[in-house]
Scaffold this motif. Structure first.
Motif, PDB file in Angstrom:
ATOM      1  N   LEU A 271       0.856  -1.184   0.000  1.00 38.32           N
ATOM      2  CA  LEU A 271       0.000   0.000   0.000  1.00 38.32           C
ATOM      3  C   LEU A 271       0.890   1.231   0.000  1.00 38.32           C
ATOM      4  CD1 LEU A 271      -2.786   1.526   0.562  1.00 38.32           C
ATOM      5  CD2 LEU A 271      -2.175   1.308   2.984  1.00 38.32           C
ATOM      6  N   TYR A 272       0.619   2.175  -0.888  1.00 36.26           N
ATOM      7  CA  TYR A 272       1.367   3.437  -0.885  1.00 36.26           C
ATOM      8  C   TYR A 272       0.383   4.601  -0.747  1.00 36.26           C
ATOM      9  CZ  TYR A 272       0.054   3.325  -5.853  1.00 36.26           C
ATOM     10  OH  TYR A 272      -0.648   3.253  -7.036  1.00 36.26           O
ATOM     11  N   LEU A 273       0.802   5.639  -0.022  1.00 36.25           N
ATOM     12  CA  LEU A 273      -0.048   6.801   0.219  1.00 36.25           C
ATOM     13  C   LEU A 273       0.805   7.959   0.723  1.00 36.25           C
ATOM     14  CD1 LEU A 273      -0.236   6.861   3.576  1.00 36.25           C
ATOM     15  CD2 LEU A 273      -1.924   5.107   3.217  1.00 36.25           C
ATOM     16  N   ARG A 274       0.176   9.123   0.856  1.00 38.84           N
ATOM     17  CA  ARG A 274       0.797  10.258   1.534  1.00 38.84           C
ATOM     18  C   ARG A 274       0.148  10.388   2.905  1.00 38.84           C
ATOM     19  NH1 ARG A 274      -0.792  12.766  -3.205  1.00 38.84           N
ATOM     20  NH2 ARG A 274      -2.267  14.004  -1.983  1.00 38.84           N
ATOM     21  N   HIS A 275       0.947  10.612   3.918  1.00 36.74           N
ATOM     22  CA  HIS A 275       0.367  10.733   5.248  1.00 36.74           C
ATOM     23  C   HIS A 275      -0.628  11.887   5.257  1.00 36.74           C
ATOM     24  CE1 HIS A 275      -0.093  11.450   9.554  1.00 36.74           C
ATOM     25  NE2 HIS A 275       0.243  10.169   9.684  1.00 36.74           N
ATOM     26  N   PRO A 276      -1.852  11.640   5.784  1.00 34.81           N
ATOM     27  CA  PRO A 276      -2.900  12.671   5.705  1.00 34.81           C
ATOM     28  C   PRO A 276      -2.587  13.976   6.427  1.00 34.81           C
ATOM     29  CG  PRO A 276      -3.563  10.861   7.154  1.00 34.81           C
ATOM     30  CD  PRO A 276      -2.330  10.413   6.434  1.00 34.81           C
ATOM     31  N   LYS A 277      -1.668  13.947   7.377  1.00 33.47           N
ATOM     32  CA  LYS A 277      -1.327  15.178   8.113  1.00 33.47           C
ATOM     33  C   LYS A 277      -0.027  15.802   7.616  1.00 33.47           C
ATOM     34  CE  LYS A 277      -2.418  15.483  12.399  1.00 33.47           C
ATOM     35  NZ  LYS A 277      -2.477  15.208  13.862  1.00 33.47           N
ATOM     36  N   THR A 278       1.008  14.978   7.445  1.00 36.74           N
ATOM     37  CA  THR A 278       2.328  15.515   7.096  1.00 36.74           C
ATOM     38  C   THR A 278       2.591  15.575   5.597  1.00 36.74           C
ATOM     39  OG1 THR A 278       3.443  13.355   7.149  1.00 36.74           O
ATOM     40  CG2 THR A 278       3.223  14.540   9.247  1.00 36.74           C
ATOM     41  N   GLY A 279       1.845  14.785   4.825  1.00 37.50           N
ATOM     42  CA  GLY A 279       2.077  14.728   3.391  1.00 37.50           C
ATOM     43  C   GLY A 279       3.240  13.842   2.990  1.00 37.50           C
ATOM     44  N   PHE A 284       3.712   0.609   2.769  1.00 41.59           N
ATOM     45  CA  PHE A 284       3.540  -0.448   3.756  1.00 41.59           C
ATOM     46  C   PHE A 284       3.445  -1.797   3.054  1.00 41.59           C
ATOM     47  CE2 PHE A 284       1.458   3.429   5.285  1.00 41.59           C
ATOM     48  CZ  PHE A 284       2.181   3.667   6.450  1.00 41.59           C
ATOM     49  N   VAL A 285       4.034  -2.806   3.686  1.00 39.44           N
ATOM     50  CA  VAL A 285       4.091  -4.147   3.104  1.00 39.44           C
ATOM     51  C   VAL A 285       3.419  -5.148   4.045  1.00 39.44           C
ATOM     52  CG1 VAL A 285       5.592  -5.974   2.237  1.00 39.44           C
ATOM     53  CG2 VAL A 285       6.250  -3.572   1.943  1.00 39.44           C
ATOM     54  N   ALA A 286       2.513  -5.955   3.491  1.00 37.80           N
ATOM     55  CA  ALA A 286       1.902  -7.044   4.250  1.00 37.80           C
ATOM     56  C   ALA A 286       2.565  -8.346   3.816  1.00 37.80           C
ATOM     57  CB  ALA A 286       0.395  -7.107   3.979  1.00 37.80           C
ATOM     58  N   PRO A 287       3.361  -8.979   4.689  1.00 36.73           N
ATOM     59  CA  PRO A 287       4.035 -10.224   4.316  1.00 36.73           C
ATOM     60  C   PRO A 287       3.052 -11.265   3.802  1.00 36.73           C
ATOM     61  CG  PRO A 287       4.800  -9.435   6.452  1.00 36.73           C
ATOM     62  CD  PRO A 287       3.615  -8.588   6.089  1.00 36.73           C
ATOM     63  N   LEU A 288       3.496 -12.095   2.904  1.00 39.93           N
ATOM     64  CA  LEU A 288       2.636 -13.158   2.378  1.00 39.93           C
ATOM     65  C   LEU A 288       2.125 -14.040   3.511  1.00 39.93           C
ATOM     66  CD1 LEU A 288       4.511 -14.311  -0.818  1.00 39.93           C
ATOM     67  CD2 LEU A 288       2.103 -13.667  -0.732  1.00 39.93           C
ATOM     68  N   PRO A 289       0.849 -14.411   3.494  1.00 39.58           N
ATOM     69  CA  PRO A 289       0.321 -15.322   4.514  1.00 39.58           C
ATOM     70  C   PRO A 289       0.942 -16.702   4.383  1.00 39.58           C
ATOM     71  CG  PRO A 289      -1.323 -14.895   2.825  1.00 39.58           C
ATOM     72  CD  PRO A 289      -0.190 -13.961   2.551  1.00 39.58           C
ATOM     73  N   ASP A 290       0.890 -17.454   5.465  1.00 46.10           N
ATOM     74  CA  ASP A 290       1.574 -18.756   5.516  1.00 46.10           C
ATOM     75  C   ASP A 290       1.130 -19.708   4.416  1.00 46.10           C
ATOM     76  OD1 ASP A 290       2.978 -17.873   7.708  1.00 46.10           O
ATOM     77  OD2 ASP A 290       1.699 -18.887   9.178  1.00 46.10           O
ATOM     78  N   ASP A 291      -0.183 -19.754   4.115  1.00 45.52           N
ATOM     79  CA  ASP A 291      -0.661 -20.732   3.137  1.00 45.52           C
ATOM     80  C   ASP A 291      -0.127 -20.431   1.735  1.00 45.52           C
ATOM     81  OD1 ASP A 291      -2.195 -18.452   2.882  1.00 45.52           O
ATOM     82  OD2 ASP A 291      -4.132 -19.470   3.003  1.00 45.52           O
ATOM     83  N   MET A 292      -0.104 -19.175   1.336  1.00 46.44           N
ATOM     84  CA  MET A 292       0.441 -18.824   0.027  1.00 46.44           C
ATOM     85  C   MET A 292       1.953 -19.036  -0.007  1.00 46.44           C
ATOM     86  SD  MET A 292      -1.665 -15.419  -1.235  1.00 46.44           S
ATOM     87  CE  MET A 292      -0.759 -15.316  -2.784  1.00 46.44           C
ATOM     88  N   ARG A 293       2.620 -18.685   1.086  1.00 44.35           N
ATOM     89  CA  ARG A 293       4.073 -18.855   1.158  1.00 44.35           C
ATOM     90  C   ARG A 293       4.453 -20.337   1.016  1.00 44.35           C
ATOM     91  NH1 ARG A 293       8.045 -15.642   3.455  1.00 44.35           N
ATOM     92  NH2 ARG A 293       6.403 -14.266   4.221  1.00 44.35           N
ATOM     93  N   GLU A 294       3.751 -21.211   1.738  1.00 44.19           N
ATOM     94  CA  GLU A 294       4.057 -22.645   1.680  1.00 44.19           C
ATOM     95  C   GLU A 294       3.790 -23.212   0.300  1.00 44.19           C
ATOM     96  OE1 GLU A 294       5.653 -24.458   3.949  1.00 44.19           O
ATOM     97  OE2 GLU A 294       5.887 -22.491   4.896  1.00 44.19           O
ATOM     98  N   PHE A 295       2.703 -22.763  -0.336  1.00 39.70           N
ATOM     99  CA  PHE A 295       2.388 -23.223  -1.692  1.00 39.70           C
ATOM    100  C   PHE A 295       3.507 -22.835  -2.650  1.00 39.70           C
ATOM    101  CE2 PHE A 295       0.520 -23.038  -5.885  1.00 39.70           C
ATOM    102  CZ  PHE A 295      -0.350 -24.120  -5.920  1.00 39.70           C
ATOM    103  N   LEU A 296       3.987 -21.602  -2.548  1.00 38.55           N
ATOM    104  CA  LEU A 296       5.052 -21.127  -3.431  1.00 38.55           C
ATOM    105  C   LEU A 296       6.369 -21.853  -3.157  1.00 38.55           C
ATOM    106  CD1 LEU A 296       4.261 -17.303  -3.316  1.00 38.55           C
ATOM    107  CD2 LEU A 296       4.027 -18.805  -5.305  1.00 38.55           C
ATOM    108  N   PRO A 311       9.905  -5.195  -2.074  1.00 40.40           N
ATOM    109  CA  PRO A 311       8.913  -4.107  -2.027  1.00 40.40           C
ATOM    110  C   PRO A 311       9.365  -2.798  -2.649  1.00 40.40           C
ATOM    111  CG  PRO A 311       8.940  -5.287   0.058  1.00 40.40           C
ATOM    112  CD  PRO A 311      10.084  -5.826  -0.751  1.00 40.40           C
ATOM    113  N   GLU A 312      10.639  -2.402  -2.409  1.00 37.06           N
ATOM    114  CA  GLU A 312      11.132  -1.124  -2.905  1.00 37.06           C
ATOM    115  C   GLU A 312      11.230  -1.074  -4.427  1.00 37.06           C
ATOM    116  OE1 GLU A 312      12.039  -1.836   1.185  1.00 37.06           O
ATOM    117  OE2 GLU A 312      12.622  -2.982  -0.599  1.00 37.06           O
ATOM    118  N   GLN A 313      11.274  -2.253  -5.064  1.00 39.85           N
ATOM    119  CA  GLN A 313      11.420  -2.309  -6.521  1.00 39.85           C
ATOM    120  C   GLN A 313      10.201  -2.909  -7.220  1.00 39.85           C
ATOM    121  OE1 GLN A 313      15.043  -4.487  -7.217  1.00 39.85           O
ATOM    122  NE2 GLN A 313      16.204  -3.270  -5.771  1.00 39.85           N
TER     123      GLN A 313
END
Length: 322
Positions: A271-279, A284-296, A311-313
């Motif tokens: 998820l990418y955004l600008r902070h609503p107060k500071t700009g 933010f990165v949500a790590p892959l859940p265990d079931d998808m990770r194990e399948f891969l 994530p950065e690339q």
């Protein structure tokens, strides 16, 4: 009742359109407030957003309070990725519905937020406290919650101008022939109201899909998806439209196998955004859940995947299709 805001009408216009512009939020959010009885014009509650306003009239918006006691007891927990006084970023588990609705009987993410006493915005109405954008029940991954109305308005505006967005990971079959963009209108499926579909009179929808890695047997593929619009089931519908299906997504064409994949292998990864107060630009990165990770790990070259989903690339995998 929560806080009240008063506005004096400065030009003739539809109520919903006028409030959307004044509050810098979406028409859907304004419509929710109106239908719930939280908007008055000249002291009288209105229930239709299409009424015509006159210059000089007074609009009164009464934002609903968050009532913790009314929340259902959730039987799940949610990982917090980031939190400050304005926003809360979560890693939503698969199987959890984001907000209450007449058809939803089980506890929702909003119930979880209320039970934990999280301060939430109320501009989206009583059932959608803090919810700026949503993720399908079957989908896991990153989601931002607005903790006050100021943050909610800022994030809603970012959704509209595309400065806020998400990148997804999905495991599909059969593999894509090439990176591609699908731009087809989406609406309710006329033959099955549970499903969405590509329909001529649907709402504009656009998705980019990028190849990441083939499985060892070359029958399934890990792909990235980038949304340019935010329609219900958009990634799933657009993949179905080109003859591809997300593993576990029986609603949109996946045929169950003996290994019994128990959920849709679709994950909101970044998820990418600008902070609503500071700009400040934030990611933010949500790590892959265990079931998808194990399948891969079992069916793919896991080390190669790790090198490609840094994530950065991650944005660069869409360079040829955006």
């Amino acid at each position: 009742m929560g806080k009240t805001e008063k506005l004096t009408v400065r030009k003739q216009e539809r109520l919903d359109k006028y409030l959307s512009a004044e509050l810098k939020t979406t028409r859907n959010q304004i419509e929710a407030l109106i239908k719930s009885g939280y908007v008055k014009v000249n002291g009288k509650t209105v229930k239709k957003g299409g009424i015509k306003l006159k210059v000089g009239e007074t609009i009164e918006i009464e934002y609903p309070e968050v009532r913790k006691s009314e929340a259902k007891e959730p039987g799940f927990d949610v990982e917090i990725i980031y939190e400050d006084e304005d926003i809360l970023v979560l890693n939503k588990p698969s199987g959890v519905t984001v907000h209450p609705a007449p058809s939803v009987k089980e506890p929702t993410l909003v119930d979880w937020l209320k039970k934990r006493g999280v301060s939430l915005s109320t501009i989206s109405g009583e059932e959608r406290h803090g919810i700026v954008h949503r993720i399908d029940k079957e989908t896991s991954g990153v989601l931002v919650i607005a903790k006050n109305d100021s943050a909610h308005l800022s994030l809603s505006k970012q959704l509209q101008d595309k400065s806020m967005g998400r990148y997804y990971l999905a495991i599909i079959e059969p593999p894509l022939k090439e990176d591609t963009v699908v731009e087809k209108p989406i609406g309710r499926n006329p033959k099955n109201r549970i499903k969405m579909a590509v329909v001529p009179n649907g709402r504009e929808a656009k998705t980019a899909f990028a190849k990441i890695a083939l499985s060892k047997d070359q029958k399934t593929e890990l792909i990235g998806a980038k949304l340019f619009t935010g329609r219900t089931h958009q990634i799933r519908v657009h993949l179905n439209a080109i003859g591809r299906h997300i593993l576990g997504d029986c609603l949109y064409g996946f045929k169950s196998r003996s290994d019994k994949i128990k959920r849709v292998f679709l994950h909101a990864y970044i998820l990418y955004l600008r902070h609503p107060k500071t700009g400040t630009k934030m990611r933010f990165v949500a790590p892959l859940p265990d079931d998808m990770r194990e399948f891969l790990k079992k069916r793919f070259d896991w080390e190669s995947i790790n090198e490609k989903i840094v994530p950065e690339q991650f944005d660069t995998i869409f360079d040829s299709v955006s």
